[in-house]
Design a protein around this motif. Structure first.
Motif, PDB file in Angstrom:
ATOM      1  N   ALA A  49      12.250   1.825  -8.011  1.00  0.00           N
ATOM      2  CA  ALA A  49      12.530   1.153  -9.222  1.00  0.00           C
ATOM      3  C   ALA A  49      10.950   1.031 -10.129  1.00  0.00           C
ATOM      4  CB  ALA A  49      13.109  -0.152  -9.283  1.00  0.00           C
ATOM      5  N   PRO A  50      10.809   0.769 -11.289  1.00  0.00           N
ATOM      6  CA  PRO A  50       9.762   0.578 -12.144  1.00  0.00           C
ATOM      7  C   PRO A  50       9.050  -0.940 -11.619  1.00  0.00           C
ATOM      8  CG  PRO A  50      11.208   1.456 -13.778  1.00  0.00           C
ATOM      9  CD  PRO A  50      12.111   1.263 -12.230  1.00  0.00           C
ATOM     10  N   ALA A  51       7.717  -1.010 -11.743  1.00  0.00           N
ATOM     11  CA  ALA A  51       7.125  -2.381 -11.455  1.00  0.00           C
ATOM     12  C   ALA A  51       7.698  -3.155 -12.579  1.00  0.00           C
ATOM     13  CB  ALA A  51       5.678  -2.130 -11.510  1.00  0.00           C
ATOM     14  N   ARG A  75       0.942  -1.346   0.090  1.00  0.00           N
ATOM     15  CA  ARG A  75       0.152   0.080  -0.024  1.00  0.00           C
ATOM     16  C   ARG A  75       0.881   1.400   0.018  1.00  0.00           C
ATOM     17  NH1 ARG A  75      -4.456  -2.775   4.342  1.00  0.00           N
ATOM     18  NH2 ARG A  75      -5.175  -4.292   2.744  1.00  0.00           N
ATOM     19  N   GLN A  76       2.082   1.357   0.872  1.00  0.00           N
ATOM     20  CA  GLN A  76       2.897   2.476   0.664  1.00  0.00           C
ATOM     21  C   GLN A  76       3.588   2.646  -0.674  1.00  0.00           C
ATOM     22  OE1 GLN A  76       3.227   4.713   3.143  1.00  0.00           O
ATOM     23  NE2 GLN A  76       1.548   3.769   4.189  1.00  0.00           N
ATOM     24  N   ARG A  77       3.902   1.333  -1.409  1.00  0.00           N
ATOM     25  CA  ARG A  77       4.796   1.547  -2.248  1.00  0.00           C
ATOM     26  C   ARG A  77       4.118   1.315  -3.768  1.00  0.00           C
ATOM     27  NH1 ARG A  77       8.752   4.147   0.566  1.00  0.00           N
ATOM     28  NH2 ARG A  77       8.639   3.089   2.437  1.00  0.00           N
ATOM     29  N   GLY A  78       2.838   0.839  -3.507  1.00  0.00           N
ATOM     30  CA  GLY A  78       2.173   0.362  -4.831  1.00  0.00           C
ATOM     31  C   GLY A  78       2.646  -0.561  -5.498  1.00  0.00           C
ATOM     32  N   LEU A  79       3.018  -1.847  -4.956  1.00  0.00           N
ATOM     33  CA  LEU A  79       3.903  -2.872  -5.487  1.00  0.00           C
ATOM     34  C   LEU A  79       3.124  -3.816  -6.433  1.00  0.00           C
ATOM     35  CD1 LEU A  79       5.900  -4.303  -2.298  1.00  0.00           C
ATOM     36  CD2 LEU A  79       6.574  -2.555  -4.193  1.00  0.00           C
TER      37      LEU A  79
END
Length: 242
Positions: free
Chosen positions: A146-148, A94-98
């Motif tokens: 880094a990008p997903a 939730r914090q990093r949008g993983l």
């Protein structure tokens, strides 16, 4: 499920069970980001030990299904089960949008480890390395900016995963590597293919990949002291090279 460790013990769990990644995490300057990465490493740890905790394959499948369902909760809108690793991963997501795909890969890979057979060919070893070390490195790298689904992270993780299996084999441990498979050229190729992409990696994200610098000696079956690991990690983090 076994009784979970207290949340404050996640750091110590990773330190004891996964010293390479724990050492690399010391280079993450932001404490909140470091905690999120540690939660991902703890997630990998609880999954990887499932095959060793059960005497029947069905029990292992039940435990891994439990974690698959935990991911459904983490990526849903409702409450998340009260397990410190699940809660830690939920915070990181939730914090990093993983992205979910790497975490799903970590779970799926362990189903094959419940009743392990040697990989039938090199491709099987590559897929397993990608789904375990590669996926974990992608998730940790994204947590640090880094990008997903960063492809260079997957390749660097592949190198480390293959090398770690070779290292375990060299010291008498069990692995699923095919008999006689030399991982050295595979490790070199993965690292060579990863390097061009690493130039685009945010500097603060490099600790998520730095331990890939241990891949070459591990692939040779070398034993690496803690001091040598620290030196290699310092060099890798300072130069951005694995």
């Amino acid at each position: 499920m076994a009784e979970p460790a207290p949340a404050e013990d996640l750091e110590d769990t990773v330190r004891r069970s996964d010293p390479d990644r724990w050492l690399a995490s010391r280079f993450i300057a932001d404490p909140a980001a470091r905690a999120d990465v540690i939660a991902l490493y703890a997630f990998d740890h609880v999954l990887s030990r499932v095959p060793f905790q059960v005497s029947e394959p069905l029990m292992g499948e039940i435990r891994l299904t439990w974690w698959r369902e935990a991911l459904d909760e983490i990526y849903g809108s409702g409450p998340v089960r009260a397990h410190p690793v699940a809660l830690g991963v939920a915070d990181a997501v939730r914090q990093r949008g993983l992205a979910r795909a790497p975490l799903d890969a970590l779970v799926e890979a362990r189903f094959g480890d419940i009743a392990p057979e040697p990989f039938v060919n090199t491709e099987g070893a590559l897929i397993h390395a990608d789904q375990t070390s590669g996926a974990l490195m992608q998730a940790a790298a994204q947590a640090l900016g880094a990008p997903a689904n960063f492809h260079a992270a997957k390749l660097a993780g592949r190198a480390y995963g293959l090398a770690l299996m070779a290292h375990r084999r060299a010291i008498g441990g069990k692995t699923r590597l095919p008999d006689g498979l030399d991982v050295n050229p595979l490790v070199r190729q993965a690292l060579d293919e990863a390097r061009p992409g690493l130039g685009a990696l945010p500097l603060q994200a490099f600790p998520a990949l730095a331990y890939a610098s241990l891949s070459r000696p591990y692939a040779r079956g070398a034993r690496i002291s803690v001091l040598e690991k620290q030196v290699r990690l310092v060099f890798a983090t300072a130069t951005g090279r694995v």
